[in-house]
Design a protein around this motif. Structure first.
Motif, mmCIF file in Angstrom:
data_model
loop_
_atom_site.group_PDB
_atom_site.id
_atom_site.type_symbol
_atom_site.label_atom_id
_atom_site.label_comp_id
_atom_site.label_asym_id
_atom_site.label_seq_id
_atom_site.Cartn_x
_atom_site.Cartn_y
_atom_site.Cartn_z
ATOM 1 N N GLU A 183 0.880 -1.350 0.000
ATOM 2 C CA GLU A 183 -0.046 -0.101 -0.024
ATOM 3 C C GLU A 183 0.796 1.239 0.004
ATOM 4 N N LEU A 184 1.869 1.200 0.646
ATOM 5 C CA LEU A 184 3.038 2.281 0.861
ATOM 6 C C LEU A 184 3.560 2.689 -0.505
ATOM 7 N N ILE A 277 5.791 12.440 7.548
ATOM 8 C CA ILE A 277 6.077 10.890 7.334
ATOM 9 C C ILE A 277 4.699 10.094 7.247
ATOM 10 N N GLY A 278 4.488 9.322 6.453
ATOM 11 C CA GLY A 278 3.527 8.336 6.328
ATOM 12 C C GLY A 278 3.477 7.102 7.395
ATOM 13 N N LEU A 279 2.384 6.908 8.168
ATOM 14 C CA LEU A 279 2.505 5.934 9.405
ATOM 15 C C LEU A 279 1.396 4.969 8.939
ATOM 16 N N VAL A 280 1.849 3.723 9.368
ATOM 17 C CA VAL A 280 0.822 2.531 9.026
ATOM 18 C C VAL A 280 0.929 1.649 10.275
ATOM 19 N N CYS A 281 -0.254 1.121 10.830
ATOM 20 C CA CYS A 281 -0.269 0.309 11.891
ATOM 21 C C CYS A 281 -0.648 -1.164 11.437
ATOM 22 N N THR A 337 -3.417 9.036 8.756
ATOM 23 C CA THR A 337 -2.009 9.266 8.797
ATOM 24 C C THR A 337 -1.258 8.580 7.395
ATOM 25 N N LEU A 338 -1.843 8.390 6.267
ATOM 26 C CA LEU A 338 -1.218 8.035 5.185
ATOM 27 C C LEU A 338 -1.918 8.667 3.894
ATOM 28 N N PRO A 339 -1.501 9.937 3.560
ATOM 29 C CA PRO A 339 -1.927 10.434 2.477
ATOM 30 C C PRO A 339 -1.141 10.065 1.055
ATOM 31 N N SER A 340 -1.566 9.978 0.172
ATOM 32 C CA SER A 340 -0.951 9.518 -1.268
ATOM 33 C C SER A 340 -0.032 10.536 -1.508
ATOM 34 N N ARG A 341 1.175 10.071 -1.987
ATOM 35 C CA ARG A 341 2.138 11.141 -2.484
ATOM 36 C C ARG A 341 1.812 11.418 -4.023
#
Length: 345
Positions: A183-184, A277-281, A337-341
């Motif tokens: 996903e990242l 920074i993007g953050l994923v749990c 916490t995770l927008p698309s770049r």
């Protein structure tokens, strides 16, 4: 006395066929039913009337009344843990699934001494309790319960009492980690780091290291200039300065974490997710706004209970020669916490 599986093997039939034949199910030819009943008579197999009655209620879509008890062996953390914690959600799954099958649940302290194991063994035997769940408590027990295992059908979650050969259910940590990493990549992140507790790196300590394995595999497929080593430590046992040094050395643009607690380190460094920074749990707390994976821990807990009931139903008491392990997929949850770049194609 042989169990249903042994009877099926003896007759060269599937266990499903034998089960249906013993219930005189019309889908099984009369000759086969007669053969199964004769085989059962000669081998001394006797269906458990209590279990047969229970399964018949379930097949008819009726919710059975609680008729017996499944013991949950739990450490002290079960009572102390917050309501929405992994521990409590797994426990909720144990309870709900037990009720669906017509069982009560009762918590017993996890024994830590031989004398406590013997007393627990005596109590369970005297009460006719054959189903055991070794509950997850967030800490690996230093000693295993020393029970007369031939009396019990037992199961647990993936990383509890790893040395004990019993059935297990778990969230699919490897698949979930791979999903998070992909996903990242899909959203344009190129320097992906991960924070893991020290114990997750050592399978010999009884912990599942699937998070580590999946991350290393994903990391290996990236160009060398983008590969980032694992950071080990948590906010509970590691100074923020060590994380800060790792961050400044490797400059990740995205961070994979377990619960998202590392956001406290980022805030201490005047950084924020998602701005910096993007953050994923990988085990997203249900009451958070983090992006990540819902591990389906209630379902995992329910599956542990299903494994116990399955062995009780088929009279498969004792430690299995080939334990089963069931993996449950997590669910991706969008958060803040995770927008698309870049646009997602």
């Amino acid at each position: 006395m042989p169990n249903q599986r042994a009877l099926a093997a003896q007759l060269g039939l599937s266990q499903t066929t034998v089960s249906r034949a013993l219930r005189n199910h019309p889908s099984i030819p009369r000759e086969t039913r007669e053969r199964v009943w004769e085989g059962a008579r000669l081998s001394g197999y006797r269906p458990n009337p209590q279990v047969s009655s229970l399964m018949e209620q379930i097949r008819q879509g009726r919710k059975p009344e609680a008729h017996s008890t499944i013991a949950i062996l739990a450490g002290n953390n079960l009572k102390r843990s917050p309501k929405n914690s992994t521990i409590q959600r797994l426990y909720l799954g144990h309870q709900e699934q037990a009720l669906e099958y017509g069982y009560r649940t009762e918590i017993f302290p996890l024994p830590s001494k031989l004398s406590e194991s013997r007393e627990l063994d005596r109590i369970l035997y005297s009460r006719g309790i054959t189903g055991l769940i070794l509950a997850y408590s967030g800490e690996n027990p230093s000693t295993l319960p020393q029970l007369t295992w031939d009396r019990y059908a037992a199961a647990t979650v993936s990383d509890v009492s790893c040395q004990l050969p019993i059935d297990r259910a778990s969230s699919d940590h490897q698949r979930n980690t791979t999903r998070a990493y992909n996903e990242l990549l899909k959203r344009g992140y190129t320097r992906i780091g991960i924070c893991l507790p020290q114990h997750s790196l050592h399978a010999r300590d009884g912990y599942d290291n699937s998070w580590l394995a999946a991350y290393l595999a994903c990391n290996f497929r990236q160009p060398k200039s983008r590969q980032i080593p694992v950071f080990t430590g948590t906010i509970h046992d590691t100074e923020v300065t060590r994380f800060q040094n790792w961050y400044q050395r490797w400059k990740p643009d995205a961070l994979i974490t377990l619960l998202g607690e590392e956001i406290q380190w980022l805030e201490a460094m005047n950084l924020s997710a998602p701005d910096d920074i993007g953050l994923v749990c990988l085990n997203r707390p249900p009451d958070s706004d983090f992006t990540g994976i819902d591990e389906n821990n209630v379902q995992v807990g329910g599956t542990v209970c299903e494994l116990v009931v399955s062995r009780i139903t088929n009279n498969q008491l004792g430690l299995p020669t080939c334990p089963r392990r069931v993996l449950i997929d997590g669910v991706w949850i969008e958060g803040s916490t995770l927008p698309s770049r870049k646009p997602i194609s």
